[in-house]
Scaffold this motif. Structure first.
Motif, short mmCIF file in Angstrom:
data_model
loop_
_atom_site.label_atom_id
_atom_site.label_comp_id
_atom_site.label_asym_id
_atom_site.label_seq_id
_atom_site.Cartn_x
_atom_site.Cartn_y
_atom_site.Cartn_z
N ILE A 74 0.86 -1.18 0.00
CA ILE A 74 0.00 0.00 0.00
C ILE A 74 0.90 1.24 0.00
O ILE A 74 2.08 1.14 0.33
N LYS A 75 0.34 2.38 -0.35
CA LYS A 75 1.08 3.61 -0.24
C LYS A 75 0.59 4.37 0.98
O LYS A 75 -0.60 4.67 1.11
N GLY A 76 1.52 4.67 1.91
CA GLY A 76 1.15 5.36 3.13
C GLY A 76 1.15 6.87 2.98
O GLY A 76 1.62 7.42 1.97
N PRO A 77 0.65 7.58 3.97
CA PRO A 77 0.65 9.04 3.93
C PRO A 77 2.05 9.64 4.00
O PRO A 77 2.23 10.82 3.72
N ASP A 78 3.05 8.82 4.36
CA ASP A 78 4.44 9.27 4.37
C ASP A 78 5.08 9.22 2.99
O ASP A 78 6.25 9.55 2.82
#
Length: 313
Positions: A74-78
């Protein structure tokens, strides 16, 4: 109770904005997962092209068996891509690594999520989801603990339930807790947020006395608890596992591994109730196995195509 694990993580980078032209990446494995992570891309979610000539782009380095099965990213908010995977058929931990671009990866970690359960037989198909409300990540997977759910024990068969931990930094994790007990042997859960609720797609792994081996859906208002009774099967008269879901053009598309037929399938729905089989429309790399589909922006995909499809890297 928490446990800590030292790790060399990639430095967080600023999240990129989503472009106007969406694209999709499929993280998957082939054969038994010995060679590692494979990637494919698509612009419509139906026709998929392998990157790197369908050779692995990341080699597994952790766990006794050093496998990289069921890779979930997944792609995180970071701005980082966070990935977890199955490292072994029988170990009590999972693999984890992060990347700013799905090209350069951090040092791989072995996370002993079920080390406190000495009878636990495995940790299969870990997935990651970010909780904006709690500002943390939840990692969840299937484990069999003999005798824990005797009402569905079957001689010679594993009897899984879904467990989870949470973390803010992939260094410190909460103690594993039970996430979902549907009253049957369950594996391969994957969760997506749909408005104010969470949707769990899962596999009914029951083989005896009546064989199920199908994909179902459950819902909850809360990420870590309260999931409903599983729905009737949303897949057809074939064995299916490893669901992964993404919303494309206002329809949910659920991909799954028709593993006994050595091919992939998919169903779609606008309301998560009525499902249409679209397997015949799929074009995927040969030999693709259980993985994850995620939306990325076009600049991110262009970078991957330039890097992996050039002859000399």
């Amino acid at each position: 109770m928490i446990f800590a694990l030292l790790a060399g993580l990639a430095t967080p980078v600023k999240a990129q904005s989503i472009g106007n032209a969406p694209a999709y990446i499929f993280t998957y494995f082939k054969n038994n997962g010995e060679d590692g992570l494979h990637l494919a891309y698509s612009y419509d979610g139906l026709k998929w092209n392998a990157l790197n000539k369908d050779s692995a782009v990341l080699t597994p380095k952790v766990g006794e068996d050093k496998l990289m099965r069921d890779p979930c990213a997944i792609k995180g908010p970071d701005g980082l891509f966070h990935m977890a995977w199955t490292v072994s058929w029988k170990e009590r931990g999972i693999g984890y690594a992060s990347s700013p671009d799905m090209i350069h990866w951090s040092e791989q970690q072995f996370i002993p999520v079920m080390a406190h359960e000495p009878l636990a037989q495995n940790c299969w198909a870990p997935e990651i989801i970010y909780s904006k409300a709690d500002n943390n990540y939840m990692i969840y997977w299937a484990t069999t603990i003999p005798g824990r759910f005797p009402e569905t024990d079957q001689k010679g068969e594993k009897n899984h339930r879904i467990y989870y931990v949470t973390t803010r930094d992939f260094k410190i994790y909460t103690k594993a807790l039970l996430l979902y007990e549907p009253g049957f042997n369950v594996i391969d859960a994957t969760i997506q947020q749909d408005g104010n609720r969470y949707v769990m797609f899962l596999k009914n792994e029951t083989k005896k006395p009546v064989t199920e081996k199908n994909i179902r859906v459950a819902f909850s208002k809360y990420l870590t608890k309260g999931y409903s009774k599983a729905s009737e099967p949303i897949t057809g008269k074939y064995w299916a596992e490893g669901p992964t879901a993404v919303k494309i053009n206002n329809k949910w598309v659920v991909y799954f591994d028709k593993y006994t037929e050595h091919q992939y399938g998919a169903v779609e729905s606008a309301d998560l109730k009525n499902w249409t089989e679209i397997s015949a429309q799929l074009k995927l790399p040969e030999g693709i196995r259980h993985g994850t589909v995620l939306a990325i922006n076009k600049p991110e995909l262009d970078l991957l195509i330039r890097y992996f499809n050039q002859d000399n890297k």
